[in-house]
Design a protein around this motif. Structure first.
Motif, PDB file in Angstrom:
ATOM      1  N   ARG A  22     -17.876   6.702  -6.937  1.00  0.00           N
ATOM      2  CA  ARG A  22     -18.796   5.883  -6.251  1.00  0.00           C
ATOM      3  C   ARG A  22     -18.014   4.091  -6.323  1.00  0.00           C
ATOM      4  O   ARG A  22     -18.497   3.851  -4.917  1.00  0.00           O
ATOM      5  CB  ARG A  22     -19.731   5.646  -7.494  1.00  0.00           C
ATOM      6  N   LEU A  23     -16.472   3.270  -7.078  1.00  0.00           N
ATOM      7  CA  LEU A  23     -16.155   2.640  -7.200  1.00  0.00           C
ATOM      8  C   LEU A  23     -15.465   2.691  -5.570  1.00  0.00           C
ATOM      9  O   LEU A  23     -15.011   1.748  -4.905  1.00  0.00           O
ATOM     10  CB  LEU A  23     -15.359   2.099  -7.548  1.00  0.00           C
ATOM     11  N   THR A  24     -15.138   4.096  -5.503  1.00  0.00           N
ATOM     12  CA  THR A  24     -14.318   4.309  -4.157  1.00  0.00           C
ATOM     13  C   THR A  24     -14.743   3.753  -3.045  1.00  0.00           C
ATOM     14  O   THR A  24     -14.132   4.176  -1.970  1.00  0.00           O
ATOM     15  CB  THR A  24     -13.404   5.856  -4.249  1.00  0.00           C
ATOM     16  N   LEU A 228      -6.334   3.004  -5.266  1.00  0.00           N
ATOM     17  CA  LEU A 228      -5.041   2.799  -6.385  1.00  0.00           C
ATOM     18  C   LEU A 228      -5.539   1.671  -7.016  1.00  0.00           C
ATOM     19  O   LEU A 228      -5.743   2.918  -8.867  1.00  0.00           O
ATOM     20  CB  LEU A 228      -4.120   2.615  -5.898  1.00  0.00           C
ATOM     21  N   VAL A 229      -5.970   0.396  -7.409  1.00  0.00           N
ATOM     22  CA  VAL A 229      -6.898  -0.346  -8.010  1.00  0.00           C
ATOM     23  C   VAL A 229      -7.779   0.479  -8.582  1.00  0.00           C
ATOM     24  O   VAL A 229      -8.791   0.082 -10.167  1.00  0.00           O
ATOM     25  CB  VAL A 229      -6.900  -1.953  -7.407  1.00  0.00           C
ATOM     26  N   VAL A 230      -8.639   0.619  -8.285  1.00  0.00           N
ATOM     27  CA  VAL A 230     -10.188   1.729  -8.553  1.00  0.00           C
ATOM     28  C   VAL A 230      -9.637   2.847  -9.737  1.00  0.00           C
ATOM     29  O   VAL A 230     -10.521   2.701 -10.715  1.00  0.00           O
ATOM     30  CB  VAL A 230     -10.414   2.268  -7.958  1.00  0.00           C
ATOM     31  N   ARG A 231      -8.546   3.998  -9.166  1.00  0.00           N
ATOM     32  CA  ARG A 231      -8.018   4.660 -10.404  1.00  0.00           C
ATOM     33  C   ARG A 231      -7.585   4.014 -11.480  1.00  0.00           C
ATOM     34  O   ARG A 231      -7.593   4.327 -12.402  1.00  0.00           O
ATOM     35  CB  ARG A 231      -7.505   5.672  -9.264  1.00  0.00           C
ATOM     36  N   TRP A 232      -6.980   2.926 -11.439  1.00  0.00           N
ATOM     37  CA  TRP A 232      -6.574   2.642 -12.679  1.00  0.00           C
ATOM     38  C   TRP A 232      -7.026   1.720 -12.900  1.00  0.00           C
ATOM     39  O   TRP A 232      -7.552   1.950 -14.418  1.00  0.00           O
ATOM     40  CB  TRP A 232      -5.009   1.764 -11.440  1.00  0.00           C
ATOM     41  N   THR A 233      -7.946   0.876 -13.070  1.00  0.00           N
ATOM     42  CA  THR A 233      -9.376   0.711 -13.722  1.00  0.00           C
ATOM     43  C   THR A 233      -9.870   1.595 -14.316  1.00  0.00           C
ATOM     44  O   THR A 233     -10.868   1.626 -15.760  1.00  0.00           O
ATOM     45  CB  THR A 233     -10.136  -0.069 -12.536  1.00  0.00           C
ATOM     46  N   THR A 234     -10.819   2.754 -13.731  1.00  0.00           N
ATOM     47  CA  THR A 234     -11.407   4.129 -13.726  1.00  0.00           C
ATOM     48  C   THR A 234     -10.458   4.378 -14.754  1.00  0.00           C
ATOM     49  O   THR A 234     -11.713   5.601 -15.602  1.00  0.00           O
ATOM     50  CB  THR A 234     -11.797   4.605 -13.011  1.00  0.00           C
ATOM     51  N   ARG A 235      -9.580   5.082 -14.825  1.00  0.00           N
ATOM     52  CA  ARG A 235      -8.727   5.829 -16.069  1.00  0.00           C
ATOM     53  C   ARG A 235      -9.027   5.579 -16.826  1.00  0.00           C
ATOM     54  O   ARG A 235      -9.435   6.805 -17.522  1.00  0.00           O
ATOM     55  CB  ARG A 235      -6.785   5.919 -15.543  1.00  0.00           C
TER      56      ARG A 235
END
Length: 506
Positions: A22-24, A228-235
């Motif tokens: 969703r964020l992506t 990348l920022v979204v993935r780093w935030t949601t990991r």
């Protein structure tokens, strides 16, 4: 359905279910929207600027062309060819000039907004400068197709020194402006030149190859960084979700790393403290019920022994009944708390063997049960699954007499259905069937010894397997209990569990 609820349902269907997805989507949509809106404003501005530049340069060229035309109109007819030859030999002039017997037909450029605007502006300016012009032709043509005389000669066939400082024919040809007007002797004055910006027709194109490439590279860089920022935030949130799911299943999960954003560190610490408190509560609960079981069973046994000393048979029987009921209540409470969570490893189970043994045991007890083999397997905890199916089968036998068991394969699940031919369940009673100690009037008459715990235990077991338990009335009477388990197999499984001859699991 209101427009708001319809929009929410549409968004739920379109958007991915995961937070990362969703964020992506939101980030990509935001970047794309920003790019589209920004490019729209930029394109509008570029077009306005290019149009203004084209009008100004067209007016400048028209004034120069008007001066040249006045000069040739004022020369005697026999001097005009000599003057043209002098221009060609001297060089440094703005226009390539020729005199033809008739106007030359040009293969003009088409489908370009700026060239059309330039032609219109030049025609308007020339008519303002030379109001007596009766016949005038203006157009743009590419050097490769440009005819300069009425005998069909091309610009490429004239001596290079005639045009080397006037036109651009190679290596990157620019469109050539051609003006033709009729003179007083009936001949046509031919003038060719370049615009002040030879490649002006490209300035108004916001989608030229170099600009599109730059925009695409910028967009790709922004999107990659956003993802990348979204993935780093949601990991870290994914790790928190996995830890919560593992804890809910009773599996061991390592402590969450206290790294990342400040909010996640606080959440990880709070989750760790909550997990410790819940685990302590579970351990205390188990110790409590083990103590209750030990403390209550001993006096119950002593009371039963003492009742044997009573002389009155009727009183002794009443005491036995009360103590049996008390013993059953203790077992039921312990069963409700502990038996729904059987600690064993999941493995592959052959449903035909498991259900076949249970059906065979029911047949030996005189019950009427039909079952057809399916050849399907399921990945589950053997004892837990046997207990869940056994609870449903016991209910069906007690309340419906005739029972039908079927196993089917659905898209992503295995369905085990148990149907009885009893009276079914009132629609308003379905919501309370899974509550502990809840029993319907018909059930109390049919099975007075029951405690109303079987369905709740069964649902807990099925949910622990990430499955679902559904109850519904059959249109022709009776109740259908359906266990839906996911089709999933552990790659580490090396053997298949099937019941032994006694109905247990081996």
């Amino acid at each position: 359905m209101s427009s708001l609820s319809f929009s929410q349902a549409l968004l739920q269907r379109i958007l991915p279910q995961s937070l990362l997805g969703r964020l992506t989507v939101v980030m990509v949509a935001g970047v794309m929207l920003t790019q589209v809106v920004g490019n729209a404003f930029w394109t509008s501005q570029v077009r306005k600027e290019s149009e203004a530049e084209t009008k100004a340069s067209s007016q400048h060229v028209a004034r120069s062309a008007a001066s040249t035309m006045r000069y040739f109109f004022g020369l005697p007819s026999n001097y005009r060819p000599l003057t043209i030859q002098l221009f060609r030999e001297m060089g440094g002039t703005r226009f390539f000039v020729n005199i033809n017997q008739q106007p030359v037909k040009l293969r003009e450029m088409t489908d370009n907004r700026l060239t059309t605007l330039a032609v219109q502006q030049i025609q308007t300016s020339l008519k303002e400068e030379l109001p007596k012009l009766s016949k005038l032709r203006v157009g743009f043509a590419w050097p490769a197709d440009l005819v300069v005389s009425d005998d069909g000669s091309l610009i490429s066939e004239v001596p290079e020194k005639w045009v080397q400082h006037i036109l651009i024919t190679e290596p990157n040809p620019a469109p050539i402006l051609v003006l033709q007007t009729e003179m007083d002797d009936g001949r046509w004055l031919y003038m060719a030149t370049l615009m002040p910006n030879p490649y002006f027709f490209k300035s108004g194109d916001p989608f030229s190859s170099d600009r599109v490439l730059l925009q695409a590279m910028s967009l790709a860089a922004v999107l990659v960084l956003s993802i990348l920022v979204v993935r780093w935030t949601t990991r870290p949130l994914a790790a928190l979700s996995d830890a919560a799911q593992a804890f809910g299943k009773g599996e061991h999960a390592p402590p969450l790393p206290e790294t990342g954003s400040r909010e996640f560190v606080k959440t990880a610490r709070a989750f760790g403290e909550m997990r410790e408190r819940i685990q302590k509560y579970i351990d205390d609960r188990e110790r409590l019920f083990v103590s209750i079981s030990h403390d209550l069973r001993t006096p119950i046994v002593r009371l039963k022994l003492r009742t044997e000393l009573l002389d009155d048979d009727a009183v002794r029987a009443e005491f036995h009944d009360d103590l049996d009921e008390l013993d059953m209540m203790v077992k039921g409470a312990l069963q409700c708390v502990k038996d729904s969570d059987i600690y064993e490893n999941p493995t592959e189970i052959r449903l035909d063997a498991l259900l076949g043994r249970m059906v065979k045991g029911a047949h030996l007890a005189g019950h009427e049960i039909s079952f057809k083999e399916s050849g399907l397997t399921v990945f589950a905890k053997p004892l837990a699954l046997k207990r869940a199916v056994g609870n449903l089968l016991d209910n069906a036998i007690h309340y419906g007499k005739q029972v039908e068991i079927s196993v089917s394969e659905q898209a992503e699940r295995i369905a085990i259905e148990i149907r009885d031919h009893g009276p079914g369940v009132p629609e308003d009673a379905f919501a309370s069937l899974f509550e502990p100690y809840v029993r319907l009037e018909y059930g109390r008459h049919q099975n007075a010894a029951g405690m109303g715990l079987g369905l709740g235990i069964t649902r807990s077991i099925v949910q622990a397997h990430e499955g679902e338990l559904h109850l519904k009335n059959h249109p022709e009477g009776g109740l259908i209990a359906s266990i839906l388990l996911p089709k999933r197999q552990d790659p580490l499984t090396s053997h298949t569990i099937q019941p032994d001859a006694a109905g247990g699991l081996s």
